[in-house]
Motif scaffolding. Structure first.
Motif: not given
Length: 222
Positions: A1-5, A107-111, A194-195, A199-202
């Motif tokens: 998933m594109h977390l930045i998007d 996941i929120d708007a503040e990242g 941010k970092t 995959k790291q989220v999972i």
């Protein structure tokens, strides 16, 4: 998933929380939701390795809608600025409906990545059952409270909305009375995205959820 998007979309939605903007950006939302669904599906596959009870859980039923229920809210903003999911064997989205303990994250708007386990605002009959469970299984509850992995990952049970007096029918000197006063039986924490990539989220969520398994399993036996 594109977390930045995803963060960009949620941030823009936070600044333009209206139907016209959302309709114009619906194609972006559809893509992000499809990606989020895949992330939740992969997460369920990971959880079922240490908690087989969630095997077969439908990821579509785990996702929360982005539309807000504004009928009784002072804030009439039509959309949530989070992507969130609640994973539990019954497939219910809200443990407050009586579905039991859940693995939840958003996941929120503040990242920020917020994640929790347990039962949030259970209905009155379920709340009474949990309190009775504490009373009748104090040793089992002690094992949950003293679990080192749970403590290291989340800390103590959250005390938001705790009663000032013992609930009706419970003695003031009952063992664990301070926990019996709780209205929620859950642990939670958060991380900065941010970092992190998907995959790291999972990986972060699976580690955290596994550490909370003693609480989840104890709640299920009540």
């Amino acid at each position: 998933m594109h977390l930045i998007d995803l963060k960009a979309f949620l941030s823009e939605l936070s600044d333009n929380n209206n139907r016209a903007w959302f309709v114009m950006n619906k194609p972006r939302y559809d893509i992000l939701r499809a990606e989020f669904l895949l992330l939740v599906a992969e997460l369920i596959q990971g959880i079922q390795k240490f908690d087989p009870a969630v095997t077969g859980c439908d990821p579509k039923k785990s996702l929360f809608r982005i539309n807000r229920d504004v009928r009784f809210a002072a804030d009439k903003s039509p959309y949530k600025t989070t992507f969130s999911a609640s994973i539990l064997p019954s497939g219910r989205k809200k443990p407050s409906e009586g579905g039991g303990p859940a693995y939840y994250f958003q996941i929120d708007a503040e990242g920020r990545l917020f994640f929790a386990c347990g039962e949030y605002m259970p209905p009155s009959d379920r709340l009474f059952a949990i309190r009775q469970h504490i009373l009748h299984d104090p040793e089992g509850f002690d094992l949950v409270l003293k679990n080192k992995k749970l403590q290291q990952q989340f800390g103590a049970l959250q005390e938001e909305g705790k009663l000032t007096r013992p609930p009706k029918g419970f003695a003031a000197d009952a063992r664990h009375i301070e926990y019996i006063k709780l209205k929620n039986f859950m642990v939670w924490t958060e991380s900065d995205l941010k970092t992190m990539d998907s995959k790291q989220v999972i990986a972060t969520l699976l580690t955290a959820f596994k550490s909370a398994l003693p609480l989840v399993q104890w709640l299920r036996t009540g």
